[in-house]
Design a protein around this motif. Sequence first.
Motif, PDB file in Angstrom:
ATOM      1  N   GLY A 546      64.576 -64.226  30.004  1.00 53.28           N
ATOM      2  CA  GLY A 546      64.189 -64.394  31.406  1.00 53.28           C
ATOM      3  C   GLY A 546      63.839 -65.852  31.690  1.00 53.28           C
ATOM      4  N   ARG A 547      64.337 -66.377  32.811  1.00 57.70           N
ATOM      5  CA  ARG A 547      63.981 -67.756  33.202  1.00 57.70           C
ATOM      6  C   ARG A 547      62.580 -67.753  33.808  1.00 57.70           C
ATOM      7  N   ILE A 548      61.840 -68.835  33.553  1.00 56.31           N
ATOM      8  CA  ILE A 548      60.434 -68.892  33.993  1.00 56.31           C
ATOM      9  C   ILE A 548      60.155 -70.161  34.790  1.00 56.31           C
ATOM     10  N   ILE A 549      59.481 -69.965  35.938  1.00 59.37           N
ATOM     11  CA  ILE A 549      58.808 -71.086  36.604  1.00 59.37           C
ATOM     12  C   ILE A 549      57.328 -70.870  36.285  1.00 59.37           C
ATOM     13  N   ALA A 550      56.690 -71.850  35.673  1.00 61.70           N
ATOM     14  CA  ALA A 550      55.263 -71.691  35.358  1.00 61.70           C
ATOM     15  C   ALA A 550      54.454 -72.643  36.228  1.00 61.70           C
ATOM     16  N   LEU A 551      53.635 -72.075  37.089  1.00 61.17           N
ATOM     17  CA  LEU A 551      52.729 -72.900  37.913  1.00 61.17           C
ATOM     18  C   LEU A 551      51.454 -73.075  37.104  1.00 61.17           C
ATOM     19  N   THR A 552      51.149 -74.322  36.787  1.00 59.08           N
ATOM     20  CA  THR A 552      50.067 -74.540  35.827  1.00 59.08           C
ATOM     21  C   THR A 552      49.259 -75.793  36.183  1.00 59.08           C
ATOM     22  N   ASN A 553      48.274 -76.089  35.347  1.00 54.19           N
ATOM     23  CA  ASN A 553      47.407 -77.248  35.573  1.00 54.19           C
ATOM     24  C   ASN A 553      47.623 -78.289  34.483  1.00 54.19           C
ATOM     25  N   PRO A 554      47.201 -79.546  34.748  1.00 58.08           N
ATOM     26  CA  PRO A 554      47.445 -80.610  33.774  1.00 58.08           C
ATOM     27  C   PRO A 554      46.821 -80.270  32.412  1.00 58.08           C
ATOM     28  N   GLY A 555      47.524 -80.672  31.366  1.00 58.60           N
ATOM     29  CA  GLY A 555      46.963 -80.558  30.016  1.00 58.60           C
ATOM     30  C   GLY A 555      47.136 -79.202  29.355  1.00 58.60           C
ATOM     31  N   LEU A 556      47.719 -78.244  30.031  1.00 58.03           N
ATOM     32  CA  LEU A 556      47.895 -76.929  29.411  1.00 58.03           C
ATOM     33  C   LEU A 556      49.227 -76.897  28.671  1.00 58.03           C
ATOM     34  N   ASP A 557      49.196 -76.281  27.525  1.00 56.35           N
ATOM     35  CA  ASP A 557      50.389 -76.255  26.666  1.00 56.35           C
ATOM     36  C   ASP A 557      51.224 -75.031  27.038  1.00 56.35           C
ATOM     37  N   ILE A 558      52.301 -75.291  27.746  1.00 56.71           N
ATOM     38  CA  ILE A 558      53.144 -74.171  28.162  1.00 56.71           C
ATOM     39  C   ILE A 558      54.609 -74.604  28.199  1.00 56.71           C
ATOM     40  N   ALA A 559      55.481 -73.745  27.717  1.00 55.43           N
ATOM     41  CA  ALA A 559      56.914 -74.041  27.757  1.00 55.43           C
ATOM     42  C   ALA A 559      57.566 -73.115  28.771  1.00 55.43           C
ATOM     43  N   ALA A 560      58.371 -73.679  29.655  1.00 49.58           N
ATOM     44  CA  ALA A 560      59.047 -72.858  30.665  1.00 49.58           C
ATOM     45  C   ALA A 560      60.281 -73.605  31.137  1.00 49.58           C
ATOM     46  N   ASP A 561      61.178 -72.902  31.790  1.00 51.39           N
ATOM     47  CA  ASP A 561      62.371 -73.576  32.319  1.00 51.39           C
ATOM     48  C   ASP A 561      61.942 -74.631  33.328  1.00 51.39           C
ATOM     49  N   ASP A 562      60.980 -74.265  34.163  1.00 46.98           N
ATOM     50  CA  ASP A 562      60.427 -75.230  35.121  1.00 46.98           C
ATOM     51  C   ASP A 562      58.912 -75.161  35.073  1.00 46.98           C
ATOM     52  N   VAL A 563      58.325 -76.230  34.590  1.00 47.73           N
ATOM     53  CA  VAL A 563      56.862 -76.299  34.560  1.00 47.73           C
ATOM     54  C   VAL A 563      56.438 -77.045  35.819  1.00 47.73           C
ATOM     55  N   TRP A 564      55.577 -76.423  36.594  1.00 44.91           N
ATOM     56  CA  TRP A 564      55.148 -77.005  37.869  1.00 44.91           C
ATOM     57  C   TRP A 564      53.635 -77.214  37.785  1.00 44.91           C
ATOM     58  N   VAL A 565      53.250 -78.496  37.708  1.00 43.90           N
ATOM     59  CA  VAL A 565      51.839 -78.811  37.507  1.00 43.90           C
ATOM     60  C   VAL A 565      51.180 -79.134  38.847  1.00 43.90           C
TER      61      VAL A 565
END
Length: 610
Positions: A546-565
């Motif tokens: 599954g493709r992932i857009i991850a809406l996240t905050n600075p400094g968090l360790d996360i892998a996704a197709d699109d990381v949106w900080v």
Amino acid sequence: MCGIIGYAGHRPAVPLVVEGLRRLEYRGYDSAGTAFVQGGEMRVVRAAGKLAALEEKLASCASATATSAIGHTRWATHGVPAERNAHPHCSNDRRIAIVHNGIIENYQELKADLLAKGYTFSSETDTEVLVNLISEGMKTQGSLLEAFAWALRQAHGAYAVCLKSVDEPDTLYAARMAAPLILGVGTGENYVASDIPAFLPYTRDVVFLEDGEVVMLTASAWKVLALEDLSPLEKPVRRIQWDMQAAQKGGFRHFMLKEIFEQPRVITDCLAGRVDGDTVVLRELESLPVPRRLHIVACGTSYHAGLWGRHLLEHWARVPVSVEIASEFRYRDALLLDAGDAVLVISQSGETADTLAALRIAREHGVPVIGLCNVVGSSIAREADAVIYTQAGPEISVASTKAMCSQMVMLALMSLAWARLRPAGEAGISPEDSAGIIDALRALPGMLDAALPDMHARAREISRAYADARNFFYLGRGHCFPLALEGALKLKELSYIHAEGYASGEMKHGPIALVDPSFPTFALALDDALFPKVKSNIVEVQARQGRIIALTNPGLDIAADDVWVVPALPAPLSAFMALPALQLFSYEVADYLGKDVDQPRNLAKSVTVE
Ligand code: G6P
């Protein structure tokens, strides 16, 4: 659900009515029409589709010099969206025309009586029944006004109705029962409409009409009467402060975009006068004790705000909270009898039929009702025991954005206010932490204002890669779960892409079976205690391609197709950054796909019927 307008004055009435309808289009837009008297005859012009279609038809009616007219923009409740069902509707003898917002529930019985008397009907609407009933009343009642009231007394259900007649071409009659109707008082001209923006360029002086009231207006006079016995009523004229600019796009491509960008201003306005140093000041709640249990009831986006608010109310104020969809609540035998219960109804418009019904049920049980409303003088605002206004200003785009933000601010303030009233040691937040939250709220408008342009650019960038999806998951946990629901709602209502909001932890109980490379997921992975759990859920989705857009905050360790900080804020205030990101993503997908962002198909801004 529809918008109506009536004008009696000195200007050319038809263009003015059409212009008013344009500002009411958010109430519905599947057909529109107008009626005026010309050469001693009733002229009715109607068109299916948006107002432009009506304007086209009116262009060939250049002789329309009437200075009084009625108009309607419709959202189908009875009959398909077609010209024959568009308003105004005329009596068989074409001496009376009416526009109507609402539903006459007993129209079939009334229609049967009229059919037996020889009346004929060219539409499937309840409105055509009502206008002919008025016409029938003319045979036995002394005047048009009396016939109007006589007919309305037999009609059960909801209506805001405005009448124009050939015999009294300079007078309009209007009435309301469970649907909004406001009188606009001008100089040498008067208006009646479903909402203030319809006439705001011409007057700011308004009279809020109540259920069971009739108004009679001409260019130079108006009077309000009781429907029951036509006795005159004293009504105060109020001056409205909203300016028209607030109801215009202000340089943005769509109202929705403008309203998303207004959120910093909305937060500032919500806090104005509500926070004093370290303390929340909510005078509206002072007369009510802290409830022992709170039932939140709402629809749509307001329901999602309620779900989010529950986290704060329970965590900070330690008030047990249930949150329920109004259309379910009203037909459930809800246990509201306990002393100490209170109901909080949340509604941007203050007119949503199901939410209003829930309010009335609560009041019948003797349970105090708090209204969290945006529209001043709306039905919910008037009927609740206490009202907190959300200060979002007029929200024109059908998809609600800034209103939710304002509801969330108020829910946070309510939670802090009630936490403070808890006996020492019983609140879930210390006075120091409460002061910290108030400071963070004060800083929020500046932060959000600074973040919005980048957020918009990132939304545009990411949206292009996902606009071809036919399905979407939105995942979140804790206070982010309601945001996931709201993100999914925004995507489906604007772009017509099927989207489901899920609590991340629930994915493996079924929904994950749907995941494949064509079924992307928008994950809310913000910096809070549940981040590690959300991260595991994301990995589970990725394991199924599954493709992932991850809406996240600075400094968090996360892998996704699109990381949106997006910038970090202490939870649960981080929701105020996540919400506009979700809104902007849906906006950009819908706009890229060429959808009608401000007026999505089949939807209406204010759902005043069941
Ligand atoms: C309609 C609107 C939604 C809104 C819902 C509840 O469905 O399209 O945007 O959330 O009504 O409206 P309310 O005015 O009660 O918040």
